[in-house]
Scaffold this motif. Structure first.
Motif, PDB file in Angstrom:
ATOM      1  N   THR A 149       0.833  -1.202   0.000  1.00 57.17           N
ATOM      2  CA  THR A 149       0.000   0.000   0.000  1.00 57.17           C
ATOM      3  C   THR A 149       0.868   1.254   0.000  1.00 57.17           C
ATOM      4  OG1 THR A 149      -1.687  -1.203   1.258  1.00 57.17           O
ATOM      5  CG2 THR A 149      -1.851   1.188   1.213  1.00 57.17           C
ATOM      6  N   LEU A 151       1.005   5.414   0.230  1.00 60.20           N
ATOM      7  CA  LEU A 151       0.272   6.576   0.742  1.00 60.20           C
ATOM      8  C   LEU A 151       1.176   7.801   0.693  1.00 60.20           C
ATOM      9  CD1 LEU A 151      -0.792   4.679   3.912  1.00 60.20           C
ATOM     10  CD2 LEU A 151      -2.417   5.413   2.188  1.00 60.20           C
ATOM     11  N   ASN A 152       0.622   8.931   0.304  1.00 57.56           N
ATOM     12  CA  ASN A 152       1.369  10.181   0.345  1.00 57.56           C
ATOM     13  C   ASN A 152       0.563  11.209   1.124  1.00 57.56           C
ATOM     14  OD1 ASN A 152       2.703  12.532  -2.089  1.00 57.56           O
ATOM     15  ND2 ASN A 152       3.527  11.919  -0.157  1.00 57.56           N
ATOM     16  N   ILE A 155      -1.909  10.987   7.451  1.00 58.94           N
ATOM     17  CA  ILE A 155      -3.059  10.100   7.680  1.00 58.94           C
ATOM     18  C   ILE A 155      -3.253   9.947   9.182  1.00 58.94           C
ATOM     19  CG2 ILE A 155      -2.807   8.838   5.511  1.00 58.94           C
ATOM     20  CD1 ILE A 155      -1.583   6.517   7.156  1.00 58.94           C
ATOM     21  N   LEU A 160      -3.681   4.390   9.612  1.00 55.27           N
ATOM     22  CA  LEU A 160      -2.355   3.759   9.596  1.00 55.27           C
ATOM     23  C   LEU A 160      -2.440   2.357  10.179  1.00 55.27           C
ATOM     24  CD1 LEU A 160       0.794   3.872   9.327  1.00 55.27           C
ATOM     25  CD2 LEU A 160       0.804   4.844  11.638  1.00 55.27           C
ATOM     26  N   ILE A 163      -4.474  -0.104   7.848  1.00 57.43           N
ATOM     27  CA  ILE A 163      -3.695  -0.533   6.680  1.00 57.43           C
ATOM     28  C   ILE A 163      -2.601  -1.503   7.103  1.00 57.43           C
ATOM     29  CG2 ILE A 163      -2.061   0.255   4.915  1.00 57.43           C
ATOM     30  CD1 ILE A 163      -3.798   2.844   4.789  1.00 57.43           C
TER      31      ILE A 163
END
Length: 175
Positions: A149, A151-152, A155, A160, A163
């Motif tokens: 996964t 992510l940018n 979050i 977090l 995921i």
């Protein structure tokens, strides 16, 4: 690098039972400071399931570049996370004197640190990180690759954790 992305991103040994977390960060990024605390919490709650791989991505100028070089060089002495905590948890702006003061305080060999910071190996590490960030489209920080996964940006901890748990529940190897 694209042909053999996993070792560049997660290091040479990616174990099936451990979820690797590649973390692209910048010392002057306020979102990275918050995410770093959340990553510390996640790792403390389940140390056997996750492994953090640090990627320094200095994007805010010379002070950021200096701090990133110090972090990568400190890793060669086994003290990267300790140095990072000092920089990430204080309002310290990286300049040569403050880097050396922190290095001394945490017991780094400052002469070796200075040599390593100027070395082609540290530059190569920073160049690899920039190339990886480009591959994943990270134009800012923080950036995360948790298993499969990507992510940018910032979050919340609940996302977090969700995921990370989802990646942990998968039975197949990441790479």
């Amino acid at each position: 690098m694209r042909a053999d992305l996993c070792p560049a991103l997660f290091g040479p040994a990616v174990l099936t039972e451990i979820v690797p977390i590649a973390y692209f960060s910048e010392f002057r990024c306020p979102y990275c400071r918050a995410l770093e605390r959340d990553l510390d919490t996640l790792l403390a709650e389940d140390t056997a399931s996750f492994r953090l791989i640090q990627h320094e991505l200095p994007i805010f100028g010379p002070a950021s570049e200096l701090a990133a070089r110090a972090s990568v060089a400190a890793a060669r002495q086994g003290k990267q996370q300790e140095l990072r905590r000092h920089f990430m948890r204080t309002p310290l702006v990286a300049e040569p004197a403050s880097v050396l003061r922190v290095a001394t305080d945490i017991g780094l060999d400052v002469d070796q640190l200075a040599r390593d910071m100027a070395s082609p190996e540290v530059q190569a590490d920073l160049d690899r990180t920039r190339a990886l960030a480009d591959i994943f489209g990270f134009i800012g920080t923080p950036g995360l690759v948790i298993g499969r996964t990507v992510l940018n940006g910032a979050i919340p901890y609940t996302l977090l954790r969700r995921i990370a748990e989802d990646e942990k529940s998968r039975q197949t190897s990441v790479c």
